[in-house]
Motif scaffolding. Structure first.
Motif, PDB file in Angstrom:
ATOM      1  N   LEU A  53       5.989   2.794  60.549  1.00  0.00           N
ATOM      2  CA  LEU A  53       6.955   3.697  59.905  1.00  0.00           C
ATOM      3  C   LEU A  53       7.423   3.139  58.565  1.00  0.00           C
ATOM      4  CD1 LEU A  53       8.972   4.785  63.056  1.00  0.00           C
ATOM      5  CD2 LEU A  53       7.790   6.342  61.484  1.00  0.00           C
ATOM      6  N   VAL A  54       7.713   1.836  58.504  1.00  0.00           N
ATOM      7  CA  VAL A  54       8.105   1.220  57.233  1.00  0.00           C
ATOM      8  C   VAL A  54       6.986   1.380  56.204  1.00  0.00           C
ATOM      9  CG1 VAL A  54       8.500  -1.030  56.124  1.00  0.00           C
ATOM     10  CG2 VAL A  54       9.773  -0.411  58.190  1.00  0.00           C
ATOM     11  N   TRP A  55       5.767   1.126  56.645  1.00  0.00           N
ATOM     12  CA  TRP A  55       4.598   1.242  55.764  1.00  0.00           C
ATOM     13  C   TRP A  55       4.448   2.672  55.235  1.00  0.00           C
ATOM     14  CZ3 TRP A  55      -0.855   2.597  57.245  1.00  0.00           C
ATOM     15  CH2 TRP A  55      -1.794   2.200  56.276  1.00  0.00           C
ATOM     16  N   GLN A  56       4.661   3.648  56.091  1.00  0.00           N
ATOM     17  CA  GLN A  56       4.575   5.049  55.662  1.00  0.00           C
ATOM     18  C   GLN A  56       5.691   5.395  54.670  1.00  0.00           C
ATOM     19  OE1 GLN A  56       2.166   7.287  56.507  1.00  0.00           O
ATOM     20  NE2 GLN A  56       1.091   5.781  57.758  1.00  0.00           N
ATOM     21  N   LEU A  57       6.908   4.943  54.958  1.00  0.00           N
ATOM     22  CA  LEU A  57       8.028   5.234  54.060  1.00  0.00           C
ATOM     23  C   LEU A  57       7.800   4.637  52.675  1.00  0.00           C
ATOM     24  CD1 LEU A  57      11.058   4.659  56.477  1.00  0.00           C
ATOM     25  CD2 LEU A  57      10.340   6.837  55.504  1.00  0.00           C
ATOM     26  N   LEU A  58       7.102   3.513  52.623  1.00  0.00           N
ATOM     27  CA  LEU A  58       6.819   2.856  51.341  1.00  0.00           C
ATOM     28  C   LEU A  58       5.568   3.407  50.654  1.00  0.00           C
ATOM     29  CD1 LEU A  58       7.637  -0.840  52.308  1.00  0.00           C
ATOM     30  CD2 LEU A  58       8.904   0.606  50.709  1.00  0.00           C
ATOM     31  N   GLY A  59       4.922   4.398  51.257  1.00  0.00           N
ATOM     32  CA  GLY A  59       3.748   4.994  50.642  1.00  0.00           C
ATOM     33  C   GLY A  59       2.449   4.262  50.931  1.00  0.00           C
ATOM     34  N   ARG A  60       2.379   3.576  52.079  1.00  0.00           N
ATOM     35  CA  ARG A  60       1.174   2.880  52.535  1.00  0.00           C
ATOM     36  C   ARG A  60       0.686   1.844  51.516  1.00  0.00           C
ATOM     37  NH1 ARG A  60      -2.175   6.279  56.371  1.00  0.00           N
ATOM     38  NH2 ARG A  60      -3.967   5.481  55.232  1.00  0.00           N
ATOM     39  N   PRO A  61       1.534   0.886  51.144  1.00  0.00           N
ATOM     40  CA  PRO A  61       1.113  -0.133  50.176  1.00  0.00           C
ATOM     41  C   PRO A  61       0.079  -1.082  50.784  1.00  0.00           C
ATOM     42  CG  PRO A  61       3.239  -0.713  51.090  1.00  0.00           C
ATOM     43  CD  PRO A  61       2.910   0.650  51.616  1.00  0.00           C
ATOM     44  N   VAL A  62      -0.543  -1.891  49.916  1.00  0.00           N
ATOM     45  CA  VAL A  62      -1.510  -2.888  50.380  1.00  0.00           C
ATOM     46  C   VAL A  62      -0.828  -3.901  51.297  1.00  0.00           C
ATOM     47  CG1 VAL A  62      -3.028  -4.766  49.640  1.00  0.00           C
ATOM     48  CG2 VAL A  62      -2.965  -2.620  48.339  1.00  0.00           C
ATOM     49  N   ARG A  63       0.399  -4.273  50.941  1.00  0.00           N
ATOM     50  CA  ARG A  63       1.151  -5.240  51.754  1.00  0.00           C
ATOM     51  C   ARG A  63       1.753  -4.545  52.976  1.00  0.00           C
ATOM     52  NH1 ARG A  63       7.113  -7.490  50.739  1.00  0.00           N
ATOM     53  NH2 ARG A  63       6.991  -9.544  51.723  1.00  0.00           N
ATOM     54  N   ARG A  64       1.463  -5.105  54.138  1.00  0.00           N
ATOM     55  CA  ARG A  64       2.033  -4.587  55.384  1.00  0.00           C
ATOM     56  C   ARG A  64       2.910  -5.674  55.990  1.00  0.00           C
ATOM     57  NH1 ARG A  64      -3.202  -2.746  55.030  1.00  0.00           N
ATOM     58  NH2 ARG A  64      -3.904  -4.753  55.862  1.00  0.00           N
ATOM     59  N   THR A  65       4.102  -5.305  56.453  1.00  0.00           N
ATOM     60  CA  THR A  65       5.062  -6.302  56.918  1.00  0.00           C
ATOM     61  C   THR A  65       5.592  -5.979  58.308  1.00  0.00           C
ATOM     62  OG1 THR A  65       6.944  -5.130  55.937  1.00  0.00           O
ATOM     63  CG2 THR A  65       5.832  -6.765  54.550  1.00  0.00           C
ATOM     64  N   THR A  66       6.167  -6.994  58.925  1.00  0.00           N
ATOM     65  CA  THR A  66       6.904  -6.835  60.167  1.00  0.00           C
ATOM     66  C   THR A  66       8.029  -7.863  60.153  1.00  0.00           C
ATOM     67  OG1 THR A  66       6.702  -6.640  62.577  1.00  0.00           O
ATOM     68  CG2 THR A  66       5.504  -8.455  61.549  1.00  0.00           C
ATOM     69  N   ASP A  67       8.770  -7.967  61.248  1.00  0.00           N
ATOM     70  CA  ASP A  67       9.832  -8.969  61.327  1.00  0.00           C
ATOM     71  C   ASP A  67       9.601  -9.849  62.561  1.00  0.00           C
ATOM     72  OD1 ASP A  67      10.835  -7.264  63.470  1.00  0.00           O
ATOM     73  OD2 ASP A  67      12.720  -8.324  63.221  1.00  0.00           O
ATOM     74  N   ARG A  68      10.385 -10.925  62.674  1.00  0.00           N
ATOM     75  CA  ARG A  68      10.250 -11.853  63.794  1.00  0.00           C
ATOM     76  C   ARG A  68      10.483 -11.145  65.133  1.00  0.00           C
ATOM     77  NH1 ARG A  68      14.272 -14.610  64.393  1.00  0.00           N
ATOM     78  NH2 ARG A  68      13.512 -16.555  65.310  1.00  0.00           N
ATOM     79  N   GLY A  69      11.479 -10.267  65.175  1.00  0.00           N
ATOM     80  CA  GLY A  69      11.811  -9.589  66.419  1.00  0.00           C
ATOM     81  C   GLY A  69      10.655  -8.774  66.952  1.00  0.00           C
ATOM     82  N   GLY A  70      10.123  -7.900  66.104  1.00  0.00           N
ATOM     83  CA  GLY A  70       8.998  -7.082  66.526  1.00  0.00           C
ATOM     84  C   GLY A  70       7.772  -7.907  66.861  1.00  0.00           C
ATOM     85  N   ALA A  71       7.466  -8.907  66.017  1.00  0.00           N
ATOM     86  CA  ALA A  71       6.279  -9.741  66.247  1.00  0.00           C
ATOM     87  C   ALA A  71       6.363 -10.485  67.568  1.00  0.00           C
ATOM     88  CB  ALA A  71       6.107 -10.726  65.091  1.00  0.00           C
ATOM     89  N   SER A  72       7.579 -10.888  67.967  1.00  0.00           N
ATOM     90  CA  SER A  72       7.726 -11.704  69.173  1.00  0.00           C
ATOM     91  C   SER A  72       7.413 -10.942  70.456  1.00  0.00           C
ATOM     92  CB  SER A  72       9.141 -12.288  69.259  1.00  0.00           C
ATOM     93  OG  SER A  72      10.107 -11.268  69.448  1.00  0.00           O
TER      94      SER A  72
END
Length: 485
Positions: free
Chosen positions: A160-179
């Motif tokens: 959802l974050v990636w979509q809101l940002l317009g599908r950039p090359v950089r894809r991110t997550t956070d520690r909480g979700g990754a864990s």
């Protein structure tokens, strides 16, 4: 600082809150149900087109809800994995929820790495059917063509974050979700890409794990998007829990989590070592039988609802006249007894009354959760205050028994959209850090949860300890050696 928004994309709906960035006061809200799955046969509940999340997001944000918002945070359901091809298109629908199809895959993965302890050491958790790593194993075994085309892995909030940002090359997550993935370790802060390969059969691109106050990016319109996180971590952040606080969640199953300074590696696998949304840790212990114990007892006694069961239970006394219910109706995770059944002990002529069974159901459920709390306490986690969540937390029988059985102050928070509020608080943190008005290491000091009830054990603490001991005696006699806190 202005106003910020928090978006919670739950399994069935999207909720958005718009908050004052300084105080956390909720200014306005939006809501939309996810579109019902269509298609031939109605689709499977474990498969969801992620576009449905975007459609309900758009509907929830309608009517100018986000006007003037400077930053937005995203919380989303845990355990949803979105497999993408090398172009970023979905290979198949997202796999969500407690996917029973993956139960065999979980057992396969545990064996493939060398057992439960090996997994606990590697990533702080033992694979369960719901986890992304297990769903990848199922995908590789059941849909090998889709698995081969999977080049990128994302979770719901990442996507959802990636979509809101317009599908950039950089894809991110956070520690909480990754864990929660089963292939990132909260203890080391690193991915275990070998476990992705073990599950999927080959490597895949994974999102960059960014810090709690780091922005994921900014839209062309200037809207800052924070890192986002999983629903559990967002709710904890929205509640405002800190060191000394635990959260007991009463659903069909139950969970106990607490804030701790370090990741806990538990060789038995009873503790799932999650990271929170602030840089701290959220060790979680789960029980399979919470409110389902109450519902089953109500049905057995011919009662129409849980309120009636609660009223009946209060006609009994602590200890239920010696009646003890071990509520392992669906097997159990804490202790690890996956194939066992429940046990009713202490039957005597004077205890064979409906009100004593009703009381024993509440005490059995809460003693099971107290066992889970003891797992954390036994590892040095401080528990001074327990937040009790879920509709069943409002039941008088729960509120009467919980303080004495948990041995701590009980807080029943006012109902609120804590996951969405937590996402908004994260957005305020990222906004303030980017503007230089907030310390990147310290989140904004929002009020946190308002308490509807605050309950203390008081003089009944000794009574509660006696009830716990009665329960523990039956548990240890029935399942010797199964529980080690």
């Amino acid at each position: 600082m202005g106003i910020v928004a928090g978006l919670d994309s739950a399994p069935d709906f999207t909720r958005i809150v718009v908050c004052d960035a300084d105080s956390g006061a909720v200014l306005r809200q939006g809501y939309a149900a996810h579109p019902v799955e269509g298609g031939e046969g109605g689709g499977r509940p474990s498969d969801v087109d992620p576009q449905a999340w975007l459609l309900s997001l758009g509907e929830a944000a309608g009517g100018g809800l986000l006007e003037g918002v400077q930053a937005i945070g995203v919380s989303a359901q845990a355990n949803a994995v979105v497999p993408l091809d090398s172009q970023g298109n979905t290979v198949r629908p997202a796999m969500v929820g407690g996917d029973k199809r993956a139960q065999v895959a979980a057992a396969d993965l545990i064996d493939a790495l060398g057992g439960r302890e090996a997994w606990a050491q590697a990533v702080g958790c033992v694979p369960q059917a719901a986890q992304p790593v297990t769903k990848l194993r199922w995908l590789a075994k059941s849909e090998p063509d889709a698995a081969l085309r999977t080049a990128i892995l994302m979770q719901a909030h990442d996507w959802l974050v990636w979509q809101l940002l317009g599908r950039p090359v950089r894809r991110t997550t956070d520690r909480g979700g990754a864990s929660g993935t089963g292939y990132w370790s909260a203890a080391t802060g690193n991915y275990r890409t070998d476990l992705v390969e073990l599950a999927l059969g080959h490597q895949a691109m994974l999102p960059e794990v960014i810090g709690p106050s780091d922005p994921a990016g900014t839209t062309p319109e200037g809207l800052l998007i924070s890192a986002g996180t999983g629903e559990t971590m967002a709710a904890a952040f929205g509640l405002g829990i800190g060191l000394g606080d635990a959260v007991v969640s009463l659903g069909a199953s139950g969970s106990v989590m607490a804030v701790h300074r370090e990741a806990l590696v538990d060789s038995s696998g009873m503790i799932t070592s999650l990271a929170d949304a602030t840089g701290m840790h959220l060790p979680v212990v789960t029980t399979l039988n919470a409110v389902r114990t109450l519902r089953g007892t109500a049905e057995l006694l011919g009662l129409p609802d849980l309120e009636s069961l609660s009223d009946l239970a209060l006609k009994s006394t602590p200890g239920s006249h010696g009646l003890v219910l071990l509520p392992y109706l669906e097997g159990e995770r804490t202790p690890n007894l996956p194939h066992t059944a429940g046990t009713l002990a202490g039957l005597r002529r004077e205890s064979m009354k409906a009100e004593h069974l009703a009381r024993a159901a509440f005490e059995g459920m809460l003693c099971g959760l107290a066992d889970a709390l003891d797992v954390l306490r036994g590892r040095g986690v401080e528990v001074r205050r327990v937040f009790l969540l879920g509709a069943a937390a409002e039941l008088p029988a729960v509120q009467a028994a919980a303080p004495m059985l948990f041995g701590a102050q009980i807080v029943v928070p006012q109902p609120a959209d804590y996951a969405a509020i937590g996402a908004a608080r994260q957005a305020a943190w990222a906004l303030g850090a980017s503007q230089g008005t907030l310390d990147p290491r310290n989140p904004p000091a929002w009020q946190g949860a308002a308490a509807a009830q605050v309950l203390a054990p008081g003089d009944e603490l000794a009574v509660g300890q006696a009830v716990r001991q009665q329960y523990v005696s039956v548990r240890d006699q029935t399942h010797p050696g199964a529980f080690r806190s």
